[in-house]
Design a protein around this motif. Structure first.
Motif, PDB file in Angstrom:
ATOM      1  N   LEU A   1      28.140   6.967 -34.409  1.00  0.00           N
ATOM      2  CA  LEU A   1      29.379   7.114 -33.645  1.00  0.00           C
ATOM      3  C   LEU A   1      29.388   6.283 -32.365  1.00  0.00           C
ATOM      4  CD1 LEU A   1      32.124   8.521 -33.406  1.00  0.00           C
ATOM      5  CD2 LEU A   1      30.960  10.406 -32.218  1.00  0.00           C
ATOM      6  N   PRO A   2      28.362   6.356 -31.492  1.00  0.00           N
ATOM      7  CA  PRO A   2      28.393   5.539 -30.276  1.00  0.00           C
ATOM      8  C   PRO A   2      28.369   4.038 -30.541  1.00  0.00           C
ATOM      9  CG  PRO A   2      26.824   7.335 -30.047  1.00  0.00           C
ATOM     10  CD  PRO A   2      27.218   7.292 -31.484  1.00  0.00           C
ATOM     11  N   PHE A   3      27.604   3.578 -31.544  1.00  0.00           N
ATOM     12  CA  PHE A   3      27.561   2.150 -31.840  1.00  0.00           C
ATOM     13  C   PHE A   3      28.947   1.642 -32.245  1.00  0.00           C
ATOM     14  CE2 PHE A   3      22.781   2.160 -33.168  1.00  0.00           C
ATOM     15  CZ  PHE A   3      22.454   2.444 -31.860  1.00  0.00           C
ATOM     16  N   PHE A   4      29.612   2.417 -33.100  1.00  0.00           N
ATOM     17  CA  PHE A   4      30.934   2.004 -33.557  1.00  0.00           C
ATOM     18  C   PHE A   4      31.950   2.050 -32.408  1.00  0.00           C
ATOM     19  CE2 PHE A   4      35.127   3.271 -35.213  1.00  0.00           C
ATOM     20  CZ  PHE A   4      35.430   2.141 -35.957  1.00  0.00           C
ATOM     21  N   LEU A   5      31.946   3.118 -31.622  1.00  0.00           N
ATOM     22  CA  LEU A   5      32.893   3.237 -30.515  1.00  0.00           C
ATOM     23  C   LEU A   5      32.646   2.164 -29.451  1.00  0.00           C
ATOM     24  CD1 LEU A   5      33.090   7.118 -30.035  1.00  0.00           C
ATOM     25  CD2 LEU A   5      34.780   5.597 -31.102  1.00  0.00           C
ATOM     26  N   ALA A   6      31.385   1.839 -29.210  1.00  0.00           N
ATOM     27  CA  ALA A   6      31.081   0.798 -28.232  1.00  0.00           C
ATOM     28  C   ALA A   6      31.589  -0.559 -28.697  1.00  0.00           C
ATOM     29  CB  ALA A   6      29.578   0.739 -27.985  1.00  0.00           C
ATOM     30  N   ALA A   7      31.400  -0.867 -29.970  1.00  0.00           N
ATOM     31  CA  ALA A   7      31.899  -2.138 -30.494  1.00  0.00           C
ATOM     32  C   ALA A   7      33.422  -2.186 -30.483  1.00  0.00           C
ATOM     33  CB  ALA A   7      31.371  -2.351 -31.918  1.00  0.00           C
ATOM     34  N   GLN A   8      34.054  -1.065 -30.776  1.00  0.00           N
ATOM     35  CA  GLN A   8      35.510  -1.016 -30.699  1.00  0.00           C
ATOM     36  C   GLN A   8      35.986  -1.207 -29.265  1.00  0.00           C
ATOM     37  OE1 GLN A   8      37.913  -0.919 -32.829  1.00  0.00           O
ATOM     38  NE2 GLN A   8      37.124  -0.149 -34.760  1.00  0.00           N
ATOM     39  N   GLY A   9      35.330  -0.543 -28.327  1.00  0.00           N
ATOM     40  CA  GLY A   9      35.762  -0.632 -26.936  1.00  0.00           C
ATOM     41  C   GLY A   9      35.571  -2.001 -26.332  1.00  0.00           C
ATOM     42  N   VAL A  10      34.468  -2.667 -26.685  1.00  0.00           N
ATOM     43  CA  VAL A  10      34.179  -3.982 -26.110  1.00  0.00           C
ATOM     44  C   VAL A  10      35.197  -5.025 -26.575  1.00  0.00           C
ATOM     45  CG1 VAL A  10      32.451  -5.837 -26.111  1.00  0.00           C
ATOM     46  CG2 VAL A  10      31.747  -3.499 -25.726  1.00  0.00           C
ATOM     47  N   GLN A  11      35.903  -4.757 -27.657  1.00  0.00           N
ATOM     48  CA  GLN A  11      36.957  -5.680 -28.073  1.00  0.00           C
ATOM     49  C   GLN A  11      38.085  -5.753 -27.048  1.00  0.00           C
ATOM     50  OE1 GLN A  11      37.491  -5.895 -32.768  1.00  0.00           O
ATOM     51  NE2 GLN A  11      37.563  -3.775 -32.080  1.00  0.00           N
ATOM     52  N   ALA A  12      38.315  -4.675 -26.304  1.00  0.00           N
ATOM     53  CA  ALA A  12      39.416  -4.625 -25.345  1.00  0.00           C
ATOM     54  C   ALA A  12      38.950  -4.585 -23.902  1.00  0.00           C
ATOM     55  CB  ALA A  12      40.289  -3.396 -25.628  1.00  0.00           C
ATOM     56  N   VAL A  13      37.670  -4.335 -23.666  1.00  0.00           N
ATOM     57  CA  VAL A  13      37.141  -4.166 -22.307  1.00  0.00           C
ATOM     58  C   VAL A  13      35.981  -5.130 -22.123  1.00  0.00           C
ATOM     59  CG1 VAL A  13      36.035  -2.545 -20.720  1.00  0.00           C
ATOM     60  CG2 VAL A  13      37.859  -1.754 -22.221  1.00  0.00           C
ATOM     61  N   GLY A  14      35.835  -5.659 -20.919  1.00  0.00           N
ATOM     62  CA  GLY A  14      34.721  -6.551 -20.629  1.00  0.00           C
ATOM     63  C   GLY A  14      33.388  -5.836 -20.736  1.00  0.00           C
ATOM     64  N   SER A  15      32.338  -6.604 -20.984  1.00  0.00           N
ATOM     65  CA  SER A  15      31.014  -6.002 -21.157  1.00  0.00           C
ATOM     66  C   SER A  15      30.532  -5.319 -19.883  1.00  0.00           C
ATOM     67  CB  SER A  15      30.007  -7.076 -21.591  1.00  0.00           C
ATOM     68  OG  SER A  15      29.865  -8.074 -20.585  1.00  0.00           O
ATOM     69  N   GLY A  16      30.908  -5.862 -18.719  1.00  0.00           N
ATOM     70  CA  GLY A  16      30.519  -5.232 -17.462  1.00  0.00           C
ATOM     71  C   GLY A  16      31.149  -3.862 -17.291  1.00  0.00           C
ATOM     72  N   LEU A  17      32.450  -3.762 -17.525  1.00  0.00           N
ATOM     73  CA  LEU A  17      33.128  -2.477 -17.429  1.00  0.00           C
ATOM     74  C   LEU A  17      32.635  -1.526 -18.505  1.00  0.00           C
ATOM     75  CD1 LEU A  17      35.247  -0.722 -16.100  1.00  0.00           C
ATOM     76  CD2 LEU A  17      36.973  -1.758 -17.575  1.00  0.00           C
ATOM     77  N   ALA A  18      32.264  -2.049 -19.672  1.00  0.00           N
ATOM     78  CA  ALA A  18      31.709  -1.196 -20.728  1.00  0.00           C
ATOM     79  C   ALA A  18      30.430  -0.513 -20.259  1.00  0.00           C
ATOM     80  CB  ALA A  18      31.436  -2.030 -21.978  1.00  0.00           C
ATOM     81  N   GLY A  19      29.583  -1.260 -19.561  1.00  0.00           N
ATOM     82  CA  GLY A  19      28.368  -0.650 -19.017  1.00  0.00           C
ATOM     83  C   GLY A  19      28.672   0.397 -17.969  1.00  0.00           C
ATOM     84  N   VAL A  20      29.709   0.161 -17.167  1.00  0.00           N
ATOM     85  CA  VAL A  20      30.102   1.140 -16.157  1.00  0.00           C
ATOM     86  C   VAL A  20      30.562   2.434 -16.810  1.00  0.00           C
ATOM     87  CG1 VAL A  20      31.757   1.634 -14.320  1.00  0.00           C
ATOM     88  CG2 VAL A  20      30.693  -0.610 -14.444  1.00  0.00           C
ATOM     89  N   LEU A  21      31.398   2.323 -17.831  1.00  0.00           N
ATOM     90  CA  LEU A  21      31.875   3.520 -18.524  1.00  0.00           C
ATOM     91  C   LEU A  21      30.744   4.235 -19.232  1.00  0.00           C
ATOM     92  CD1 LEU A  21      35.209   2.100 -19.996  1.00  0.00           C
ATOM     93  CD2 LEU A  21      34.944   3.648 -18.055  1.00  0.00           C
ATOM     94  N   ASN A  22      29.800   3.495 -19.773  1.00  0.00           N
ATOM     95  CA  ASN A  22      28.659   4.116 -20.428  1.00  0.00           C
ATOM     96  C   ASN A  22      27.775   4.859 -19.432  1.00  0.00           C
ATOM     97  OD1 ASN A  22      27.333   3.821 -23.364  1.00  0.00           O
ATOM     98  ND2 ASN A  22      25.720   3.991 -21.830  1.00  0.00           N
TER      99      ASN A  22
ATOM    100  N   LEU B   1      29.328 -14.566 -19.474  1.00  0.00           N
ATOM    101  CA  LEU B   1      30.675 -14.453 -20.028  1.00  0.00           C
ATOM    102  C   LEU B   1      31.759 -14.738 -18.993  1.00  0.00           C
ATOM    103  CD1 LEU B   1      30.214 -11.207 -22.180  1.00  0.00           C
ATOM    104  CD2 LEU B   1      30.120 -13.602 -22.947  1.00  0.00           C
ATOM    105  N   ASP B   2      31.358 -15.171 -17.808  1.00  0.00           N
ATOM    106  CA  ASP B   2      32.297 -15.511 -16.731  1.00  0.00           C
ATOM    107  C   ASP B   2      33.223 -14.351 -16.377  1.00  0.00           C
ATOM    108  OD1 ASP B   2      31.293 -18.121 -16.552  1.00  0.00           O
ATOM    109  OD2 ASP B   2      32.617 -18.825 -18.154  1.00  0.00           O
ATOM    110  N   GLU B   3      32.694 -13.130 -16.423  1.00  0.00           N
ATOM    111  CA  GLU B   3      33.480 -11.977 -16.020  1.00  0.00           C
ATOM    112  C   GLU B   3      33.453 -11.836 -14.502  1.00  0.00           C
ATOM    113  OE1 GLU B   3      32.682  -9.352 -20.089  1.00  0.00           O
ATOM    114  OE2 GLU B   3      31.871  -8.691 -18.154  1.00  0.00           O
TER     115      GLU B   3
END
Length: 355
Positions: free
Chosen positions: A71-92, A260-262
């Motif tokens: 579940l987390p692997f799939f949700l993380a991959a889905q989320g990173v499609q719309a959110v930057g990797s930096g913000l993804a780490g913040v939410l995690n 990734l130039d974020e």
């Protein structure tokens, strides 16, 4: 903990790269779990550890695999499609907060001192500072408040539930950590494979970069980190293991800015510093003083009881000549009845009657 945070935090970068170069979220989940399981199976075999046996433990492993991997692997991959990797780490990084709430609710939290709780709250404040929900678009990628954020928050909550569950039913089972991790990731690979027929196939644009990204993601960011995480759960407990999530925004934001130039603003850097301060506080465990916290119960019996038993009141002792004379002249029928003093003076009375 630092190595685990570096490997785990870089997972969002490799996920983003794999998505960019042709893999779908379901495909990433399957390959990530399968590669991680293969690495751990080899390590477990080399260490002489055997996979667990028994239906009960495998049922627990399947539940843990779904909560902590599929579940987390799939949700993380889905989320990173719309959110930057930096913000993804913040939410995690909200995982420690979820874990603390679950630990307090279920009674599994081991160290409930104010310093530790304050560190968790300070770390969450740093996450909020980086995320800045009061800003219209803090990430700069148009996905600050969409479904990507919800997916990543769901992944963080899944990790927190999984940490608590794993700490309760999978640690201390007698199975080596490498074999236990390999078994769980194997179960995760099997579960995610079931979803492949429903996945959107995107193999036409697949290239070497996607394969390399998912290989690093599976071998290092999944296989190795999963083993380290199991060991951390066994030593620190569920909330202690989830505290690693506080370091993820630092790693993921820095890597996103470098590769990734974020965007990397002053507010984000300040939030990282606050997060690190929170992690430092959560690592401070107040220990009891070196001396005994409570006085031993020994002094009371050792002082009072022996004094009453071994120190009788002194009594005058008859001289030997008088005793021999009285004993030799009295007949058995005329033996005097012992007095109260004779009864209490145990060592003297037998001598008198038997001499």
């Amino acid at each position: 903990m630092a190595v685990l945070a570096l490997l785990w935090g870089s997972g969002f970068l490799w996920t983003k790269l794999a998505l960019r170069h042709g893999l779908s979220p379901v495909q990433i989940t399957v390959l990530r779990s399968a590669l991680g399981a293969a690495v751990l199976l080899v390590l477990a075999r080399s260490a002489g550890q055997r996979l667990p046996r028994g239906a009960v433990i495998w049922r627990h492993l399947v539940v843990a695999a779904f909560l902590c991997n599929t579940l987390p692997f799939f949700l993380a991959a889905q989320g990173v499609q719309a959110v930057g990797s930096g913000l993804a780490g913040v939410l995690n990084a909200t995982t420690p907060l979820w874990s603390l709430l679950i630990g307090l609710a279920t009674g599994t939290e081991r160290r409930r001192n104010p310093l530790r709780l304050g560190g968790l709250l300070l770390g969450f404040a740093g996450v909020l500072l980086i995320f800045s929900p009061w800003q219209e678009n803090p990430a700069g990628d148009g996905g600050a408040f969409g479904w990507g954020v919800l997916a990543l928050l769901g992944a963080a909550a899944g990790y927190a539930v999984a940490f608590t569950y794993m700490g309760r039913v999978l640690t201390g089972t007698g199975t080596g950590p490498l074999a236990l991790s390999a078994a769980q990731l194997s179960a995760a690979a099997g579960l995610s494979t079931l979803a492949l027929p429903a996945a959107e196939g995107t193999t036409s644009g697949l290239n070497v970069r996607a394969l390399l990204a998912v290989a690093v993601l599976g071998v290092f960011c999944t296989g190795l980190t999963f083993h380290l995480n199991y060991r951390l759960i066994a030593v620190e407990g569920a909330t202690g293991a989830a505290t690693v999530g506080y370091l993820l925004p630092v790693v993921s934001t820095a890597l996103g800015a470098l590769f990734l130039d974020e965007a990397l603003s002053v507010r984000t850097v300040a939030g990282m510093i606050v997060v690190l301060a929170g992690v430092f506080l959560t690592r401070q465990h107040r220990e009891p003083p070196a001396g005994p916290a409570n006085p031993p119960p020994g002094p009371v019996p050792t002082v009072a009881v022996p004094a009453a038993v071994t120190t009788p009141t002194p009594t005058p002792t008859p001289t030997p000549t008088t005793t021999r004379t009285r004993t030799s002249t009295l007949t058995p029928t005329s033996t005097p009845t012992p007095t109260a003093r004779d009864r209490t003076n145990g060592p003297w009375a037998p001598k008198h009657l038997g001499g």
